[in-house]
Motif scaffolding. Structure first.
Motif, PDB file in Angstrom:
ATOM      1  N   UNK A  94       0.834  -1.210   0.000  1.00 14.26           N
ATOM      2  CA  UNK A  94       0.000   0.000   0.000  1.00 14.26           C
ATOM      3  C   UNK A  94       0.866   1.257   0.000  1.00 14.26           C
ATOM      4  N   UNK A  95       1.914   1.270   0.806  1.00 16.25           N
ATOM      5  CA  UNK A  95       2.805   2.430   0.853  1.00 16.25           C
ATOM      6  C   UNK A  95       3.512   2.617  -0.483  1.00 16.25           C
ATOM      7  N   UNK A  96       3.918   1.528  -1.103  1.00 17.80           N
ATOM      8  CA  UNK A  96       4.607   1.609  -2.398  1.00 17.80           C
ATOM      9  C   UNK A  96       3.711   2.257  -3.449  1.00 17.80           C
ATOM     10  N   UNK A  97       2.455   1.859  -3.480  1.00 18.89           N
ATOM     11  CA  UNK A  97       1.493   2.450  -4.429  1.00 18.89           C
ATOM     12  C   UNK A  97       1.227   3.914  -4.091  1.00 18.89           C
ATOM     13  N   UNK A  98       0.909   4.165  -2.840  1.00 15.85           N
ATOM     14  CA  UNK A  98       0.549   5.511  -2.383  1.00 15.85           C
ATOM     15  C   UNK A  98       1.686   6.511  -2.597  1.00 15.85           C
ATOM     16  N   UNK A  99       2.913   6.058  -2.372  1.00 18.11           N
ATOM     17  CA  UNK A  99       4.076   6.938  -2.450  1.00 18.11           C
ATOM     18  C   UNK A  99       4.730   6.948  -3.831  1.00 18.11           C
ATOM     19  N   UNK A 100       4.143   6.234  -4.775  1.00 19.27           N
ATOM     20  CA  UNK A 100       4.636   6.201  -6.167  1.00 19.27           C
ATOM     21  C   UNK A 100       6.112   5.834  -6.257  1.00 19.27           C
ATOM     22  N   UNK A 101       6.473   4.745  -5.613  1.00 25.01           N
ATOM     23  CA  UNK A 101       7.865   4.303  -5.691  1.00 25.01           C
ATOM     24  C   UNK A 101       8.074   3.452  -6.943  1.00 25.01           C
ATOM     25  N   UNK A 102       9.318   3.407  -7.399  1.00 26.26           N
ATOM     26  CA  UNK A 102       9.687   2.638  -8.589  1.00 26.26           C
ATOM     27  C   UNK A 102      10.247   1.271  -8.242  1.00 26.26           C
ATOM     28  N   UNK A 103      10.713   1.121  -6.995  1.00 22.26           N
ATOM     29  CA  UNK A 103      11.404  -0.096  -6.583  1.00 22.26           C
ATOM     30  C   UNK A 103      11.198  -0.295  -5.090  1.00 22.26           C
ATOM     31  N   UNK A 104      10.992  -1.542  -4.708  1.00 20.29           N
ATOM     32  CA  UNK A 104      10.989  -1.929  -3.300  1.00 20.29           C
ATOM     33  C   UNK A 104      12.273  -2.725  -3.099  1.00 20.29           C
ATOM     34  N   UNK A 105      13.086  -2.324  -2.131  1.00 19.61           N
ATOM     35  CA  UNK A 105      14.344  -3.023  -1.855  1.00 19.61           C
ATOM     36  C   UNK A 105      14.303  -3.514  -0.419  1.00 19.61           C
ATOM     37  N   UNK A 106      14.447  -4.828  -0.256  1.00 21.48           N
ATOM     38  CA  UNK A 106      14.323  -5.374   1.093  1.00 21.48           C
ATOM     39  C   UNK A 106      15.291  -6.519   1.355  1.00 21.48           C
ATOM     40  N   UNK A 107      15.583  -6.702   2.627  1.00 20.38           N
ATOM     41  CA  UNK A 107      16.439  -7.813   3.040  1.00 20.38           C
ATOM     42  C   UNK A 107      15.578  -9.056   3.191  1.00 20.38           C
ATOM     43  N   UNK A 108      16.157 -10.203   2.839  1.00 18.40           N
ATOM     44  CA  UNK A 108      15.481 -11.485   3.062  1.00 18.40           C
ATOM     45  C   UNK A 108      16.415 -12.377   3.858  1.00 18.40           C
ATOM     46  N   UNK A 109      15.817 -13.311   4.552  1.00 17.93           N
ATOM     47  CA  UNK A 109      16.606 -14.200   5.406  1.00 17.93           C
ATOM     48  C   UNK A 109      17.010 -15.488   4.712  1.00 17.93           C
ATOM     49  N   UNK A 110      16.522 -15.700   3.500  1.00 17.41           N
ATOM     50  CA  UNK A 110      16.938 -16.868   2.735  1.00 17.41           C
ATOM     51  C   UNK A 110      16.458 -18.176   3.293  1.00 17.41           C
ATOM     52  N   UNK A 111      15.228 -18.216   3.797  1.00 14.34           N
ATOM     53  CA  UNK A 111      14.680 -19.488   4.285  1.00 14.34           C
ATOM     54  C   UNK A 111      14.497 -20.450   3.120  1.00 14.34           C
ATOM     55  N   UNK A 112      14.403 -21.706   3.443  1.00 11.51           N
ATOM     56  CA  UNK A 112      14.105 -22.700   2.416  1.00 11.51           C
ATOM     57  C   UNK A 112      12.631 -22.587   2.032  1.00 11.51           C
ATOM     58  N   UNK A 113      12.270 -23.175   0.911  1.00  8.30           N
ATOM     59  CA  UNK A 113      10.886 -23.138   0.470  1.00  8.30           C
ATOM     60  C   UNK A 113       9.957 -23.718   1.537  1.00  8.30           C
ATOM     61  N   UNK A 114      10.348 -24.828   2.131  1.00  9.42           N
ATOM     62  CA  UNK A 114       9.518 -25.453   3.158  1.00  9.42           C
ATOM     63  C   UNK A 114       9.362 -24.518   4.362  1.00  9.42           C
ATOM     64  N   UNK A 115      10.429 -23.880   4.767  1.00  9.84           N
ATOM     65  CA  UNK A 115      10.357 -22.950   5.891  1.00  9.84           C
ATOM     66  C   UNK A 115       9.441 -21.783   5.572  1.00  9.84           C
ATOM     67  N   UNK A 116       9.506 -21.272   4.331  1.00  7.69           N
ATOM     68  CA  UNK A 116       8.623 -20.178   3.926  1.00  7.69           C
ATOM     69  C   UNK A 116       7.167 -20.607   3.972  1.00  7.69           C
ATOM     70  N   UNK A 117       6.876 -21.832   3.559  1.00  9.59           N
ATOM     71  CA  UNK A 117       5.502 -22.321   3.568  1.00  9.59           C
ATOM     72  C   UNK A 117       5.002 -22.449   5.002  1.00  9.59           C
ATOM     73  N   UNK A 118       5.835 -22.974   5.878  1.00  8.75           N
ATOM     74  CA  UNK A 118       5.442 -23.187   7.267  1.00  8.75           C
ATOM     75  C   UNK A 118       5.347 -21.861   8.026  1.00  8.75           C
ATOM     76  N   UNK A 119       6.362 -21.011   7.894  1.00  8.32           N
ATOM     77  CA  UNK A 119       6.426 -19.778   8.671  1.00  8.32           C
ATOM     78  C   UNK A 119       5.875 -18.572   7.922  1.00  8.32           C
TER      79      UNK A 119
END
Length: 148
Positions: A94-119
């Protein structure tokens, strides 16, 4: 190419990983950086509905965002900050749309696919709700001394 970059921050160690990348990218492109922290604790999610006062967590988040904004400005980056409350992925989109940003840049923790599904992860959920390009920077694994 990118003139406004939204950077969701956790108020934790992962923030350093994305801030290093975004600082250099923003300088290179002459882009503005918009920092965003989404408070997602119970008080933050229910503050408006229950007419609650600002929690200590939110006060600390506000101070953190201002400190990081100042650091970016001292490094020569045009930076501003927003504080939101609720579901992180929805609030970031919502903030990205409202603020008219061109890019979202974020850190990820690199979980496995299974961990992402569970958590679940904010990055995974955000990919499904945002049309704005997302740059994901994996947080380096802690070294032997850090993992203790």
């Amino acid at each position: 190419m990118y003139k406004r970059i939204l950077v969701p921050l956790e108020n934790g160690p992962a923030d350093d990983a994305i801030l290093k990348h975004v600082t250099d990218l923003a300088k290179l492109l002459g882009a503005q950086v918009l920092l965003l922290h989404v408070a997602d604790g119970w008080a933050a999610r229910n503050m408006e509905q229950l007419n609650l006062r600002e929690s200590q967590e939110i006060k600390e988040d506000r101070v953190y965002l201002e400190r990081v904004s100042q650091q970016l400005r001292r490094a020569g980056v045009d930076a501003d900050a927003l504080l939101a409350a609720g579901d992180p992925a929805k609030e970031i989109a919502a903030a990205a749309e409202r603020e008219s940003v061109d890019l979202i840049a974020m850190a990820t923790h690199g979980h496995s696919l299974l961990s992402d599904v569970v958590h679940g992860t904010t990055a995974t959920a955000l990919r499904h709700v945002s049309r704005i390009p997302i740059l994901m920077v994996r947080v380096p694994a802690p070294g032997p001394a850090e993992s203790r």
